[in-house]
Design an enzyme around this catalytic site. Structure first.
Site, short mmCIF file in Angstrom:
data_model
loop_
_atom_site.label_atom_id
_atom_site.label_comp_id
_atom_site.label_asym_id
_atom_site.label_seq_id
_atom_site.Cartn_x
_atom_site.Cartn_y
_atom_site.Cartn_z
N ASN A 19 0.88 -1.18 0.00
CA ASN A 19 0.00 0.00 0.00
C ASN A 19 0.91 1.23 0.00
O ASN A 19 2.09 1.12 0.37
CB ASN A 19 -0.99 -0.05 1.18
CG ASN A 19 -0.33 0.23 2.51
OD1 ASN A 19 0.29 1.28 2.71
ND2 ASN A 19 -0.43 -0.70 3.45
N ASP A 67 2.97 -8.28 8.83
CA ASP A 67 1.64 -7.66 8.92
C ASP A 67 0.66 -8.48 9.76
O ASP A 67 -0.52 -8.11 9.87
CB ASP A 67 1.07 -7.40 7.52
CG ASP A 67 1.65 -6.13 6.89
OD1 ASP A 67 2.19 -5.29 7.64
OD2 ASP A 67 1.57 -5.99 5.65
N ASN A 73 -7.63 -7.84 9.92
CA ASN A 73 -7.73 -8.42 8.58
C ASN A 73 -7.86 -9.95 8.58
O ASN A 73 -8.00 -10.56 7.52
CB ASN A 73 -6.52 -8.01 7.74
CG ASN A 73 -6.45 -6.52 7.53
OD1 ASN A 73 -5.44 -5.89 7.80
ND2 ASN A 73 -7.56 -5.93 7.10
N ARG A 92 0.86 -11.42 2.27
CA ARG A 92 0.11 -11.64 3.52
C ARG A 92 -0.58 -13.00 3.58
O ARG A 92 -1.16 -13.35 4.61
CB ARG A 92 -0.93 -10.51 3.73
CG ARG A 92 -0.30 -9.15 3.98
CD ARG A 92 -1.27 -8.16 4.62
NE ARG A 92 -1.64 -8.55 5.97
CZ ARG A 92 -2.48 -7.85 6.75
NH1 ARG A 92 -3.01 -6.73 6.29
NH2 ARG A 92 -2.78 -8.27 7.96
N ARG A 146 -8.88 -4.40 -1.96
CA ARG A 146 -8.48 -5.67 -1.32
C ARG A 146 -9.59 -6.72 -1.39
O ARG A 146 -9.39 -7.81 -1.91
CB ARG A 146 -8.10 -5.43 0.14
CG ARG A 146 -6.89 -4.51 0.33
CD ARG A 146 -5.61 -5.16 -0.16
NE ARG A 146 -4.45 -4.32 0.04
CZ ARG A 146 -3.69 -4.29 1.12
NH1 ARG A 146 -3.99 -5.07 2.14
NH2 ARG A 146 -2.64 -3.49 1.20
N HIS A 175 -8.58 -0.17 2.83
CA HIS A 175 -9.52 -0.95 3.67
C HIS A 175 -10.56 0.03 4.19
O HIS A 175 -10.23 1.17 4.56
CB HIS A 175 -8.82 -1.56 4.89
CG HIS A 175 -8.00 -2.79 4.62
ND1 HIS A 175 -6.76 -2.99 5.19
CD2 HIS A 175 -8.26 -3.87 3.85
CE1 HIS A 175 -6.30 -4.16 4.79
NE2 HIS A 175 -7.17 -4.71 3.98
N ASP A 177 -11.76 0.29 7.05
CA ASP A 177 -11.47 0.80 8.40
C ASP A 177 -10.49 1.98 8.39
O ASP A 177 -10.27 2.60 9.42
CB ASP A 177 -10.97 -0.32 9.32
CG ASP A 177 -9.63 -0.89 8.91
OD1 ASP A 177 -8.97 -0.36 8.00
OD2 ASP A 177 -9.21 -1.90 9.52
N CYS A 271 -7.10 -1.54 13.18
CA CYS A 271 -6.65 -2.75 12.48
C CYS A 271 -5.59 -3.52 13.25
O CYS A 271 -5.28 -4.65 12.91
CB CYS A 271 -6.24 -2.47 11.05
SG CYS A 271 -5.01 -1.23 10.85
#
Ligand code: ARG
Length: 290
Positions: A19, A67, A73, A92, A146, A175, A177, A271
Site C-alpha cells: 500500500n 503484517d 484483517n 500476507r 483488497r 480498507h 477501516d 486494524c
C-alpha cells in the site's frame, strides 16, 4: 467485557510495499529505533484497551509475516461465527494458516463457536472491510482494492444480516477501516474522498446529516479514522486537535496512542485489534461498543 485479539509485535517490520503508506526504506534506515518504538506503541495500545475495560488475547509473532500485527484483517467475527479472511497479496497469504489455528484454539476454549472458510477464488480482508454497526444492525462492507465484491454475498449468507456495499475509490484508503468508523452514539466518522459517489450515496441514505462526522485530509492521513470505539471512549493514533475537540464536543473521550511505527505500514488502532465478542444484539453486561 469486551475482548480483543492483538498480535505480539516482535517480528513486525516494514519490508515490502503493498500500500502507498508502506516505507521499507525508512524502516531499514532506522530499524532498531523503529522496532523499539513499535513494541512500545503496541504495549500502549494494549494498555489503553485494558484501561477502557477490555481484555486482550494475543497471537504469537511469526518471523517473515510482519503484517500479522493487523488482526482486523484475519476474519469477520460476529455472534461467535468467524469467517476467515483470504488476502489479496501473496505477502500476507502466509498469515491465513496462523490465524486459522489461532481461531481453532479459541474455538476449543469456547471463545468462538464456528470457524468458516471463504470459498475459493474470492478475497476478503476481514473486519478491515466489514464493520458491524450495532445501532443500525448491518455490516458496512468495503470492497475494491483488497476485498472482492463477490465476497459480500458470502458475508450475507454466513451472518444473515444486511450488508451495505461501499466501493473504495482510492489506493491510499484501501480498507474500509482506514476511512469509516461507526460510533456508539450513532455517528459515523468517515473520510468522504475515499469513497465512490455510489458509496457516498449509500452512507448518506442511512446516516443523517447531523450524525455524519467528516474527517479532513489531515485526520485521515493521521489514521485517526482507524479507531477503536468502546462506549464513549475512542482510542486512536495521535489526533489533530480539531478532530479531538469535535469528538469531545459530542461527548466522547479521545485516548491517543502514538502509533507512528504502524502508520509506516498503513495501519493504526482499529486494524491492530480484532473484536472477538462482537454480538448482533446489545449485551446488557457488555460495554455497548460501536
Ligand atoms: N501493511 C498492511 C497491509 O497493507 C496494513 C494493514 C492495515 N489493516 C487495515 N485493516 N487497515 O495490508
Amino acid at each position: 467485557m469486551a475482548l480483543f485479539l492483538m498480535t505480539d509485535p516482535t517480528h513486525y517490520e516494514v519490508c515490502y510495499q503493498i500500500n502507498p503508506w508502506m516505507k521499507p526504506a525508512t524502516w531499514r534506515d532506522e530499524r532498531d529505533a523503529c522496532q523499539a518504538a513499535a513494541k512500545r506503541a503496541s504495549a500502549e495500545l494494549r494498555a489503553a484497551l485494558k484501561a477502557a475495560g477490555a481484555q486482550v488475547e494475543t497471537v504469537e509473532a511469526a518471523r517473515g509475516l510482519p503484517d500479522l500485527v493487523f488482526p482486523a484483517n484475519a476474519a469477520v467475527v460476529l455472534d461467535g461465527k468467524v469467517l476467515l479472511a483470504r488476502f489479496r497479496h501473496p505477502e500476507r497469504q502466509g498469515e491465513e494458516a496462523i490465524f486459522r489455528s489461532a481461531f481453532c484454539r479459541l474455538k476449543t476454549r469456547g471463545v468462538v463457536q464456528d470457524v468458516i472458510d471463504l470459498p475459493e477464488g474470492l478475497f476478503h480482508e476481514g473486519a478491515g472491510d466489514a464493520i458491524w454497526d450495532l445501532g443500525r444492525q448491518l455490516f458496512w462492507a468495503g470492497y475494491g482494492p483488497r476485498s472482492s465484491r463477490g465476497a459480500l454475498a458470502v458475508l450475507q449468507s454466513v451472518f444473515g444480516r444486511e450488508i451495505v456495499p461501499l466501493e473504495l475509490a482510492s489506493d491510499r484508503y484501501y480498507h474500509l477501516d482506514t476511512c469509516f468508523c461507526p460510533l456508539s452514539g450513532g455517528e459515523v466518522l468517515y473520510y468522504p474522498a475515499a469513497f465512490t459517489e455510489a458509496a457516498l450515496a449509500a452512507i448518506r441514505a442511512r446516516v443523517p446529516d447531523d450524525l455524519r462526522i467528516e474527517a479532513t485530509d489531515e485526520d485521515a492521513a493521521a489514521f485517526c479514522v482507524n479507531a477503536v470505539n468502546l462506549d464513549r471512549t475512542i482510542i486512536m493514533a495521535k489526533a489533530p486537535p480539531a478532530l479531538k475537540s469535535r469528538l469531545e464536543g459530542r461527548g466522547y473521550q479521545v485516548v491517543e496512542v502514538d502509533l507512528s511505527p504502524f502508520i509506516l505500514s498503513g495501519g493504526a488502532a482499529y486494524c491492530m485489534t480484532l473484536r472477538l465478542d462482537r454480538t448482533s444484539v446489545p449485551q446488557a453486561s457488555a460495554i455497548a461498543a460501536e
